[in-house]
Design a protein around this motif. Structure first.
Motif, PDB file in Angstrom:
ATOM      1  N   ILE A 246       0.845  -1.197   0.000  1.00 35.73           N
ATOM      2  CA  ILE A 246       0.000   0.000   0.000  1.00 35.73           C
ATOM      3  C   ILE A 246       0.880   1.246   0.000  1.00 35.73           C
ATOM      4  N   TYR A 247       0.393   2.291  -0.670  1.00 34.79           N
ATOM      5  CA  TYR A 247       1.141   3.552  -0.683  1.00 34.79           C
ATOM      6  C   TYR A 247       1.157   4.137   0.708  1.00 34.79           C
ATOM      7  N   ARG A 248       2.278   4.732   1.053  1.00 34.37           N
ATOM      8  CA  ARG A 248       2.348   5.415   2.338  1.00 34.37           C
ATOM      9  C   ARG A 248       1.955   6.856   2.153  1.00 34.37           C
ATOM     10  N   SER A 249       1.243   7.390   3.167  1.00 36.48           N
ATOM     11  CA  SER A 249       0.789   8.774   3.034  1.00 36.48           C
ATOM     12  C   SER A 249       1.960   9.737   3.127  1.00 36.48           C
ATOM     13  N   ARG A 250       2.965   9.371   3.913  1.00 40.82           N
ATOM     14  CA  ARG A 250       4.097  10.291   4.033  1.00 40.82           C
ATOM     15  C   ARG A 250       5.347   9.521   4.383  1.00 40.82           C
ATOM     16  N   GLU A 251       6.370   9.728   3.585  1.00 44.05           N
ATOM     17  CA  GLU A 251       7.658   9.106   3.893  1.00 44.05           C
ATOM     18  C   GLU A 251       8.386   9.968   4.914  1.00 44.05           C
ATOM     19  N   VAL A 252       9.319   9.370   5.610  1.00 45.38           N
ATOM     20  CA  VAL A 252      10.101  10.137   6.582  1.00 45.38           C
ATOM     21  C   VAL A 252      10.851  11.241   5.840  1.00 45.38           C
ATOM     22  N   GLY A 253      10.698  12.469   6.298  1.00 40.22           N
ATOM     23  CA  GLY A 253      11.428  13.569   5.701  1.00 40.22           C
ATOM     24  C   GLY A 253      10.757  14.224   4.503  1.00 40.22           C
ATOM     25  N   GLN A 254       9.586  13.704   4.109  1.00 41.11           N
ATOM     26  CA  GLN A 254       8.903  14.302   2.947  1.00 41.11           C
ATOM     27  C   GLN A 254       8.295  15.639   3.348  1.00 41.11           C
TER      28      GLN A 254
ATOM     29  N   TYR B 106       5.684  18.780   3.710  1.00 43.88           N
ATOM     30  CA  TYR B 106       4.264  18.722   4.041  1.00 43.88           C
ATOM     31  C   TYR B 106       3.386  19.042   2.838  1.00 43.88           C
ATOM     32  N   ILE B 107       3.906  19.872   1.922  1.00 42.74           N
ATOM     33  CA  ILE B 107       3.086  20.267   0.761  1.00 42.74           C
ATOM     34  C   ILE B 107       2.865  19.065  -0.157  1.00 42.74           C
ATOM     35  N   THR B 108       3.936  18.356  -0.493  1.00 43.69           N
ATOM     36  CA  THR B 108       3.769  17.196  -1.366  1.00 43.69           C
ATOM     37  C   THR B 108       3.030  16.075  -0.646  1.00 43.69           C
ATOM     38  N   SER B 109       3.077  16.079   0.680  1.00 44.93           N
ATOM     39  CA  SER B 109       2.423  14.983   1.392  1.00 44.93           C
ATOM     40  C   SER B 109       0.893  15.092   1.331  1.00 44.93           C
ATOM     41  N   ILE B 110       0.360  16.285   0.993  1.00 43.37           N
ATOM     42  CA  ILE B 110      -1.095  16.394   0.802  1.00 43.37           C
ATOM     43  C   ILE B 110      -1.498  15.504  -0.367  1.00 43.37           C
ATOM     44  N   GLY B 111      -0.739  15.608  -1.454  1.00 43.83           N
ATOM     45  CA  GLY B 111      -1.016  14.798  -2.636  1.00 43.83           C
ATOM     46  C   GLY B 111      -0.848  13.323  -2.365  1.00 43.83           C
ATOM     47  N   THR B 112       0.254  12.965  -1.709  1.00 44.18           N
ATOM     48  CA  THR B 112       0.520  11.544  -1.470  1.00 44.18           C
ATOM     49  C   THR B 112      -0.480  10.956  -0.470  1.00 44.18           C
ATOM     50  N   THR B 113      -0.926  11.782   0.492  1.00 45.89           N
ATOM     51  CA  THR B 113      -1.931  11.296   1.443  1.00 45.89           C
ATOM     52  C   THR B 113      -3.226  10.952   0.711  1.00 45.89           C
ATOM     53  N   PHE B 114      -3.622  11.837  -0.216  1.00 45.64           N
ATOM     54  CA  PHE B 114      -4.830  11.602  -1.001  1.00 45.64           C
ATOM     55  C   PHE B 114      -4.696  10.308  -1.804  1.00 45.64           C
ATOM     56  N   LEU B 115      -3.532  10.157  -2.443  1.00 44.35           N
ATOM     57  CA  LEU B 115      -3.257   8.951  -3.238  1.00 44.35           C
ATOM     58  C   LEU B 115      -3.330   7.708  -2.343  1.00 44.35           C
ATOM     59  N   ALA B 116      -2.739   7.814  -1.152  1.00 43.92           N
ATOM     60  CA  ALA B 116      -2.730   6.684  -0.218  1.00 43.92           C
ATOM     61  C   ALA B 116      -4.148   6.313   0.199  1.00 43.92           C
ATOM     62  N   LEU B 117      -4.983   7.341   0.408  1.00 43.79           N
ATOM     63  CA  LEU B 117      -6.370   7.095   0.824  1.00 43.79           C
ATOM     64  C   LEU B 117      -7.150   6.380  -0.265  1.00 43.79           C
ATOM     65  N   VAL B 118      -6.979   6.873  -1.522  1.00 36.81           N
ATOM     66  CA  VAL B 118      -7.680   6.254  -2.647  1.00 36.81           C
ATOM     67  C   VAL B 118      -7.248   4.801  -2.793  1.00 36.81           C
ATOM     68  N   HIS B 119      -5.940   4.586  -2.655  1.00 34.92           N
ATOM     69  CA  HIS B 119      -5.411   3.231  -2.769  1.00 34.92           C
ATOM     70  C   HIS B 119      -5.949   2.329  -1.657  1.00 34.92           C
TER      71      HIS B 119
END
Lengths: 206, 233
Positions: free
Chosen positions: B120-128, B130-143
């Motif tokens: 599963i996609y992680r919503s936030r990698e260590v050190g990522q 916060y701005i890009t993590s909004i996008g990745t969190t959304f992607l992680a949720l959809v996944h």
């Protein structure tokens, strides 16, 4: 390793210091002080092996031929398991460590040497190493924020399964420690959880 | 003209408000009903069938603890089929799960239910950032939603860290909507002696976990709805 005929080797008592993949110069610096080295020597240890990870502070090497503590260090090693097996005492950081697989190997192949001391810290690996029966000093890295790992170290220290120290107090901890007074850590048991889960789901108790 | 327009509005508004209010009330009632039902055990049927189970593997120590639980839990053929989920960046956990499944397979004399290993996609990698993590969190949720729609587990086993939270929340929403009734079990890590982890706190406070286990007695005293089960390691 461990030839019965070689008495000189039998008396070798190794202290293994590991910081894993983290950067913890404060610990490397602390064990490299004369105070700590003298204390270790007094406790009967002959060798000090330091795995210093990404740290930039290089300790002073020493072959120990003049009766002092032999000191050696390396940054990383794929064979950390060997170092653990031959170590009599391990002083570890309380952060994250990436060599869990090695320790996992020691357990699965049952190459556990009970007389030795050891310790790696990460909630998973600390227990794996405690179960090897090796005395352990955990050194807390105060530079890390929200270091909840120290919570566990303090609790286990209170229950006399290990010693918990700070870089500044390491010297004191070594001089006060009595390895015999440590209590062996008994492996945990997942039966109570499994029982509760089964009962909750309506499976018959057996 | 203006008056008439006003009249139209006043005709519509109350009905819209009524509909919205009643919808919200129904939703709230449903959520409360689910919350009341959640902590209750399932009643044993005459011959309990195996339950499809989602196992969320954290990483390192979390995975080791979960494997210990599974070693006992999988002795009986009660959790079938099994779906293992780990973060996409974590290969070790699935390897350990593979090893466990091999052992279970051998113990059962060569027969085993179906097992799947998923990432599963992680919503936030260590050190990522916060701005890009909004996008990745959304992607992680959809996944996570996509995985949960496919699996629709009856049992969710998890023990942190963050990866399990979206999956547990979706499992809860499935109960609310009526897609699938599931039982969520959360085991707090042995590293938590005095305080719950953030994921643990969320699942405890929101009552998403049907049963919540802790490994230290002082933690159980602080969170009375938790069950103290002793050390797992």
């Amino acid at each position: 390793m461990g030839d019965a005929g070689d008495s000189a080797k039998q008396e070798k008592k190794v202290v293994f210091v590991t910081v894993g993949t983290t950067l913890f110069d404060a610990l490397v610096r602390a064990v490299d002080t004369n105070g700590v080295k003298q204390e270790l020597l007094r406790k009967g240890y002959t060798h000090l092996v330091i795995q210093m990870g990404r740290g930039s502070y290089n300790p002073t090497k020493c072959d120990g031929e003049d009766g002092s503590l032999a000191v050696d260090y390396f940054t990383f090693s794929p064979s950390i398991a060997d170092h653990l097996r031959s170590a009599s005492l391990v002083i570890s950081h309380a952060g994250k460590l990436l060599f869990i697989f090695d320790i996992w190997c020691i357990l699965t192949i049952n190459l556990v040497i009970v007389v030795l001391h050891c310790g790696l810290f990460r909630s998973g690996s600390i227990f794996e190493t405690l179960q090897l029966g090796k005395p352990l000093i955990v050194v807390v890295n105060e530079d890390l924020m929200d270091n909840h790992q120290s919570e566990l170290a303090e609790e286990l220290a209170e229950r006399k399964h290990l010693y918990c120290a700070h870089p500044q107090t390491l010297h004191q901890t070594i001089s006060d420690m009595n390895v015999e007074s440590l209590l062996p850590y008994l492996s945990g048991d997942a039966t109570p959880v499994a029982k509760l889960i089964n009962t909750f789901l309506g499976f018959p108790d057996d | 003209m203006e008056n008439q327009h006003d009249d139209n509005c006043s005709l519509f508004t109350p009905s819209i408000i009524t509909v919205t209010v009643s919808a919200v009330l129904i939703a709230i009632t449903r959520v409360f009903y689910i919350l009341c039902q959640s902590g209750k055990p399932l009643y044993p049927s005459k011959s309990p069938k195996p339950l499809s189970t989602l196992i969320v593997l954290g990483s390192g120590g979390h995975t080791a603890e979960m494997i210990n639980v599974l070693n006992v839990l999988l002795l009986k053929d009660r959790f079938c089929p099994r779906f293992y989920v780990a973060a996409g960046t974590d290969n070790m956990s699935l390897q350990k799960a593979h090893l466990l499944e091999e052992n279970v397979f051998n113990l059962n004399g060569g027969k085993g239910g179906s097992t799947q290993f998923l990432q599963i996609y992680r919503s936030r990698e260590v050190g990522q950032s916060y701005i890009t993590s909004i996008g990745t969190t959304f992607l992680a949720l959809v996944h996570a939603l996509w995985l949960m729609i496919r699996i629709r587990p009856q049992v969710v086993l998890c023990n942190g860290p963050g990866t399990c939270v979206p999956l547990c929340v979706i499992a809860f929403l499935f109960k609310v909507v009526g897609v699938r009734w599931s039982s969520v079990f959360y085991v707090e890590s042995i590293a938590r002696v005095r305080k719950l982890s953030l994921s643990g706190l969320l699942l405890y406070k929101l009552r998403i976990a049907d049963q919540f286990f802790v490994q230290w007695p002082q933690l159980q005293r602080k969170y009375p709805r938790a069950h103290y089960v002793g050390c797992l390691m």
